[in-house]
Design a protein around this motif. Structure first.
Motif, PDB file in Angstrom:
ATOM      1  N   GLU A 315     -10.268  -2.884  -7.483  1.00  0.00           N
ATOM      2  CA  GLU A 315      -8.941  -3.365  -7.103  1.00  0.00           C
ATOM      3  C   GLU A 315      -8.747  -3.229  -5.596  1.00  0.00           C
ATOM      4  O   GLU A 315      -9.436  -2.481  -4.909  1.00  0.00           O
ATOM      5  CB  GLU A 315      -7.862  -2.564  -7.840  1.00  0.00           C
ATOM      6  CG  GLU A 315      -7.786  -2.860  -9.322  1.00  0.00           C
ATOM      7  CD  GLU A 315      -6.632  -2.124  -9.986  1.00  0.00           C
ATOM      8  OE1 GLU A 315      -6.004  -1.289  -9.316  1.00  0.00           O
ATOM      9  OE2 GLU A 315      -6.374  -2.394 -11.165  1.00  0.00           O
ATOM     10  N   GLU A 316      -7.746  -3.971  -5.091  1.00  0.00           N
ATOM     11  CA  GLU A 316      -7.390  -3.866  -3.681  1.00  0.00           C
ATOM     12  C   GLU A 316      -6.342  -2.766  -3.531  1.00  0.00           C
ATOM     13  O   GLU A 316      -5.211  -2.914  -3.995  1.00  0.00           O
ATOM     14  CB  GLU A 316      -6.835  -5.209  -3.180  1.00  0.00           C
ATOM     15  CG  GLU A 316      -7.840  -6.341  -3.214  1.00  0.00           C
ATOM     16  CD  GLU A 316      -8.940  -6.183  -2.169  1.00  0.00           C
ATOM     17  OE1 GLU A 316      -8.802  -5.318  -1.295  1.00  0.00           O
ATOM     18  OE2 GLU A 316      -9.929  -6.931  -2.241  1.00  0.00           O
ATOM     19  N   TYR A 317      -6.714  -1.683  -2.930  1.00  0.00           N
ATOM     20  CA  TYR A 317      -5.801  -0.555  -2.776  1.00  0.00           C
ATOM     21  C   TYR A 317      -5.098  -0.662  -1.424  1.00  0.00           C
ATOM     22  O   TYR A 317      -5.468  -0.015  -0.452  1.00  0.00           O
ATOM     23  CB  TYR A 317      -6.556   0.773  -2.877  1.00  0.00           C
ATOM     24  CG  TYR A 317      -7.401   0.909  -4.125  1.00  0.00           C
ATOM     25  CD1 TYR A 317      -6.861   0.608  -5.380  1.00  0.00           C
ATOM     26  CD2 TYR A 317      -8.724   1.327  -4.058  1.00  0.00           C
ATOM     27  CE1 TYR A 317      -7.638   0.732  -6.524  1.00  0.00           C
ATOM     28  CE2 TYR A 317      -9.494   1.465  -5.191  1.00  0.00           C
ATOM     29  CZ  TYR A 317      -8.948   1.157  -6.426  1.00  0.00           C
ATOM     30  OH  TYR A 317      -9.718   1.274  -7.561  1.00  0.00           O
ATOM     31  N   CYS A 340      -4.457   4.935 -14.018  1.00  0.00           N
ATOM     32  CA  CYS A 340      -3.565   3.837 -13.612  1.00  0.00           C
ATOM     33  C   CYS A 340      -2.131   4.324 -13.423  1.00  0.00           C
ATOM     34  O   CYS A 340      -1.419   3.841 -12.534  1.00  0.00           O
ATOM     35  CB  CYS A 340      -3.614   2.704 -14.630  1.00  0.00           C
ATOM     36  SG  CYS A 340      -5.163   1.754 -14.578  1.00  0.00           S
ATOM     37  N   GLY A 366      -9.026   5.293  -6.420  1.00  0.00           N
ATOM     38  CA  GLY A 366      -7.824   4.480  -6.280  1.00  0.00           C
ATOM     39  C   GLY A 366      -6.585   5.319  -6.045  1.00  0.00           C
ATOM     40  O   GLY A 366      -5.723   4.961  -5.234  1.00  0.00           O
TER      41      GLY A 366
END
Length: 490
Positions: A315-317, A340, A366
């Motif tokens: 994912e784009e953090y 999450c 993340g």
């Protein structure tokens, strides 16, 4: 001309002067001379891409060229009070850019709101076609909360026309009984619109018969009669009705077995999902469905742990703040066993200090990166560690966080990773020889940063002023001698 056209048409000499316009050491008289010049490209960079001292702002506000003033109006670097000085500009073009959102920064950070009096002035005096949702994003939270009772009727009227669906019941009642007839008229019209969305027969009558935004909106949020739901399922509306709170329970159960996993994910995200359906979706063959169900608020930690979900690692953090309304829910998510949920909690800039410490040592990358991207108190050591471990698109934003360490980064000057090697140029103590060497690095971002490094040897800096690629960066170097700056300006 558009900004892109202005930039493309600039000559090498103009690009070098545009670099000088960004030089933090350039004195006011240099900036004023650049502003008085004939180059639109230089004025654009000067007024749009840097903070300006008040004397220069005075000159920009009084500048005869509306394009030049509009660059200040849309600048994300200007103080809100400085931009507010253009609120009564005689040119509609400037006023339109002020009312619209300033240019976003590279990481999508929110803009600083305009002063409340300026927002009220815009609503009171601007033509309707100059005001869009860009102005909403420039309103302070206090202004947004007070629109329904604002002293200006035009502000209250706009609150009714644009924000009816988010107004509290007391605010709607106040607007419907407003002393101003224009406010009452708009409020009554919006109330009728709102009531029609709650009326299944009205939704049926209003539903477009072709795919469009209005159709999707009604299928997602309007009150749906059984025949409308059935027709939507037979055509293109399964995903939309899967999340609608008025969709019958038996239809939701049917959609939980839909062939399209996107529809099943939509069902899994429903807050009113029945226990039996939660159990079925927990063992869905699609990993995306299982992941969506695993963060359902009705599950216990034990039920979450029993689901075979896979947390995405690609994912784009980025800078993506998420503010919790309930402190207890924030604490619950921060201490959850589900990465999450901890990632969601890490995005809240109001996370208490004890939870910041807890998530700073989280095993999930993340969680750690999102904490760094969004929390003002992320530790310096964690910021550097996150940069070295995270390689996504928003990686460089970490270096813009206030606590990101600078000293000691020179040790990365020979790293194999260009992004890590670039860190060395953030070190104010980088050796002059290393700075000069990095101006010849294979990576263009490193060369550009090296050309601006204040410890770059003067001989190399002077040489770069004639370099077609790096001259703008060299002209922006704060160690550029004043005599050289004066010689560059015609």
């Amino acid at each position: 001309m558009t900004p892109d056209q202005i930039e493309r048409s600039a000559t090498p000499a103009e690009r070098r002067l545009a670099g000088l316009a960004l030089n933090p050491a350039a004195p006011e008289d240099i900036l004023l001379r650049l502003l008085a010049g004939e180059s639109a490209a230089v004025r654009m960079v000067l007024c749009r891409d840097r903070a300006l001292p008040e004397a220069v702002v005075d000159a920009v506000v009084a500048h005869p060229d509306p394009y030049t003033r509009s660059f200040l109006a849309r600048s994300r670097h200007a103080e809100p009070e400085q931009r507010a000085r253009l609120v009564d500009d005689p040119d509609w073009f400037v006023r339109a850019h002020l009312a619209d959102n300033p240019l976003p920064d590279e990481d999508g950070c929110p803009v600083r709101p305009l002063p409340d009096r300026t927002v009220a002035r815009i609503i009171e005096t601007y033509e309707d076609d100059l005001i869009g949702y860009g102005l909403v994003r420039q309103m302070s939270r206090e202004f947004q909360r007070g629109t329904a009772t604002h002293p200006l009727a035009k502000v209250r009227q706009r609150a009714a026309g644009l924000h009816w669906h988010v107004q509290a019941p007391w605010a709607r009642a106040a607007l419907l009984a407003d002393p101003d007839p224009g406010v009452r008229e708009v409020s009554a019209r919006m109330q009728r619109w709102w009531e029609r969305r709650r009326d299944p027969d009205a939704v049926r009558d209003d539903l477009p018969d072709r795919p469009c935004h209005a159709r999707s909106d009604l299928l997602m949020h309007g009150a749906l009669a059984p025949d409308v739901v059935a027709a939507a399922l037979a055509t293109d509306g399964a995903w939309e009705v899967a999340g609608n709170t008025s969709t019958p329970a038996e239809t939701v159960a049917l959609l939980a077995g839909h062939a399209d996993p996107k529809v099943r994910i939509r069902v899994a995200e429903r807050s009113d999902l029945a226990p039996a359906l939660r159990g079925a979706l927990a063992v869905d063959p699609d990993p995306g469905v299982r992941l969506a169900l695993s963060v359902h608020p009705a599950l216990t930690e034990a039920e979450r742990a029993a689901i075979d979900y896979v947390v995405p690692g690609d994912e784009e953090y980025g800078h993506c703040r998420y503010r919790y309304a309930d402190p207890a829910q924030l604490r619950h998510d921060a201490l959850s066993g589900h990465p999450c949920l901890r990632r969601r909690a890490a995005r809240d800039p109001g996370l208490p200090a004890d939870l910041v410490a807890e998530l700073a040592d989280d095993p999930d990358l993340g969680v750690r990166v999102l904490l760094c991207q969004n929390h003002p108190d992320a530790p310096a050591a964690l910021l550097l560690r996150s940069f070295l471990e995270y390689t996504g698109r928003h990686r460089w934003h970490l270096t813009r966080r206030p606590a990101f360490p600078r000293k000691g980064l020179a040790r990365f000057a020979d790293d194999d990773d260009p992004a890590v090697r670039r860190l060395a140029l953030l070190d104010p103590r980088l050796g002059p020889e290393a700075a000069a060497r990095l101006t010849r690095d294979p990576d263009p971002l490193i060369r550009a940063d090296a050309a601006r490094h204040p410890r770059l040897p003067q001989a190399r800096l002077t040489e770069l002023l004639d370099d077609a690629e790096l001259a703008p960066r060299a002209a922006a170097n704060p160690s550029l001698p004043l005599a050289t700056m004066n010689a560059l300006v015609p």
